[in-house]
Design an enzyme around this catalytic site. Structure first.
Site, PDB file in Angstrom:
ATOM      1  N   ASP A   1      -4.930  -6.831   6.200  1.00  0.00           N
ATOM      2  CA  ASP A   1      -6.158  -6.147   5.802  1.00  0.00           C
ATOM      3  C   ASP A   1      -7.243  -7.190   5.513  1.00  0.00           C
ATOM      4  OD1 ASP A   1      -7.937  -4.269   4.928  1.00  0.00           O
ATOM      5  OD2 ASP A   1      -6.853  -3.707   3.110  1.00  0.00           O
TER       6      ASP A   1
ATOM      7  N   ASP B   1      -2.490 -18.153   2.283  1.00  0.00           N
ATOM      8  CA  ASP B   1      -3.654 -18.829   1.691  1.00  0.00           C
ATOM      9  C   ASP B   1      -4.170 -19.906   2.642  1.00  0.00           C
ATOM     10  OD1 ASP B   1      -1.168 -19.928   1.169  1.00  0.00           O
ATOM     11  OD2 ASP B   1      -1.670 -20.677  -0.811  1.00  0.00           O
TER      12      ASP B   1
ATOM     13  N   LYS C   1       3.926 -15.283   2.769  1.00  0.00           N
ATOM     14  CA  LYS C   1       3.830 -16.054   1.519  1.00  0.00           C
ATOM     15  C   LYS C   1       5.264 -16.308   1.066  1.00  0.00           C
ATOM     16  CE  LYS C   1       1.329 -17.715  -1.921  1.00  0.00           C
ATOM     17  NZ  LYS C   1       0.538 -18.958  -1.761  1.00  0.00           N
TER      18      LYS C   1
ATOM     19  N   ASP D   1     -10.463  -8.675   8.201  1.00  0.00           N
ATOM     20  CA  ASP D   1     -11.877  -8.599   7.827  1.00  0.00           C
ATOM     21  C   ASP D   1     -12.533  -9.979   7.879  1.00  0.00           C
ATOM     22  OD1 ASP D   1     -11.780  -5.909   7.543  1.00  0.00           O
ATOM     23  OD2 ASP D   1     -12.559  -5.858   5.500  1.00  0.00           O
TER      24      ASP D   1
ATOM     25  N   TYR E   1       0.831  -1.212   0.000  1.00  0.00           N
ATOM     26  CA  TYR E   1       0.000   0.000   0.000  1.00  0.00           C
ATOM     27  C   TYR E   1       0.867   1.265   0.000  1.00  0.00           C
ATOM     28  CZ  TYR E   1      -3.844  -3.148   1.289  1.00  0.00           C
ATOM     29  OH  TYR E   1      -4.765  -4.168   1.310  1.00  0.00           O
TER      30      TYR E   1
END
Ligand code: NAD
Length: 365
Positions: free
Chosen positions: A251, A227, A194, A255, A144
């Site tokens: 992020d 994942d 990852k 959620d 970001y």
């Protein structure tokens, strides 16, 4: 006896209503122990645009700078949706605040009481005792904040790119906070990355492993690919206790965690800065996970618990008041599990209003 100095930014929609209840609870809890509250209320978001033409007015920013913490409601709503994206309340208020105070760590407890398992989309047998985990998300690095560009290639096709970048010091400061948070709980920490694909994740994993094993050998650290973590969170959330991850993964996972924990009205969060505040603790911004809920704003229907629990987090992280924070958290739990419920968590019980919920928390302090 201590004095707690903070800035109050109620914002829009249900923000002012739930903030009122949080302030009453804070006052009752602090009065009982002889602590004092010193705060001023400032406009932010749509309220800032309406009064000063800016989502984050200078006076608000100055007020925050003079304080040791920020208690934030939420911002935005249909009235300001016509504005260009850059001037939208959320983007023009929250992002600059994060930047101004270098809020690098986002802490979101994923808490669902056993009595509220109906609020979760997960099957009851997967979460017989509710959910109690913590998500720690790096907030000021990663994709970001890396270089972004859109360019036209020589053959006329258009290409856009966002760069994901991490430095060891950015990884270490969130790893340190995560390890300390884990030590206050079960001692278990899961770092999510990852590392099978991304260079930043390889560095993340190496840095977290070295730093935690050297500085917090008592912490039981494990690693998981993002994942798999997304699946595991939906399959068996309580296998995690504290998990730590980079900005974009956090992020998304936070959620996912919010939805499995049921109502937004119960979920609080803290964003901590690097600098120490005047009390020798971390400066922080504390806010509910949900938004301004325009559908129920001004109707005494909103659940104030997320805002009340955010205020408890402020006591814990910015004022070093662990016991007082726990008292407020227990009072919320007792009120809700004792059957006092706003409409979002009523499940067959007769719902109470925002003010009654706040009052019930005070009575359970
Ligand atoms: P929302 O979180 O405001 O509402 C989603 C649903 O959850 C609604 O049905 C709402 O009634 C319910 N809800 C949320 N908080 C609740 C509470 N405390 N008690 C009971 N029910 C609650 O999300 P949205 O509708 O997508 O967004 C509305 C506005 O809020 C938008 O302008 C959005 O930009 C803004 N927003 C702000 C923040 C923030 O300030 N951090 C975060 C999210 C959304």
């Amino acid at each position: 006896m201590a004095n707690f100095k903070f800035a109050v930014l109620p914002g829009d929609g249900i923000g002012p209503e739930v903030m009122d209840e949080a302030l009453k609870v804070l006052k009752a809890a602090c009065d009982a122990e002889g602590h004092t509250l010193e705060y001023s209320v400032y406009e932010v978001g749509g309220a800032g645009i309406d009064k000063f033409g800016k989502a984050l007015p200078e006076s608000t920013l100055e007020g925050c700078r003079a304080a040791d913490a920020i208690l934030f409601g939420s911002v935005g709503g249909p009235k300001w949706e016509h504005l260009p994206p850059k001037e939208q309340p959320e983007r023009a208020a929250l992002l600059p605040l994060r930047k101004a105070f270098k809020l690098f760590a986002n802490i979101r407890p994923g808490l669902l009481y056993a009595d509220l398992t109906d609020a979760s989309p997960l099957k009851k047998e997967r979460i017989p005792n509710g959910i109690d985990i913590v998500c720690m998300r790096e907030l000021t690095g990663g994709i970001y904040f890396g270089e972004k560009k859109t360019e036209t290639l020589p053959d006329g096709r258009i290409q856009a790119s966002d760069t994901m970048c991490y430095r060891t010091d950015e990884i270490i400061r969130i790893a340190d906070l995560a390890a300390r948070t884990a030590m206050k709980r079960s001692g278990k920490l899961c770092s999510i990355d990852k590392a099978n694909v991304l260079e930043t994740s390889v560095l993340w994993r190496k840095t977290v492993t070295e730093y935690v094993s050297k500085n917090y050998p008592q912490v039981e650290l494990r690693h998981m690919y993002v994942d798999n973590a997304a699946m595991q969170l939906a399959r068996d959330p309580n296998q995690f206790d504290v998990f730590v991850t980079e900005n974009m993964f956090g992020d998304i996972l936070s959620d996912e965690m919010a939805v499995i924990c049921g109502s937004l009205g119960m979920l609080c969060s803290a964003s901590l800065g690097e600098a120490e505040n005047g009390c020798g603790h971390k400066f922080g911004l504390y806010e509910p996970a949900g938004g301004t809920a325009p559908d129920i704003a001004g109707k005494n229907l909103a659940n104030p618990c997320a805002q009340i629990l955010s205020a408890a987090m402020m006591l814990r992280y910015s004022f070093g008041q662990d016991a007082l924070a726990s008292r407020i958290e227990s009072a919320v739990k007792k009120a809700v599990c004792g059957g006092v419920r706003t409409a979002d968590i009523a499940f067959g019980k007769t719902p109470v209003g925002t003010k009654q919920m706040g009052q019930a928390v005070i009575e359970n302090l």
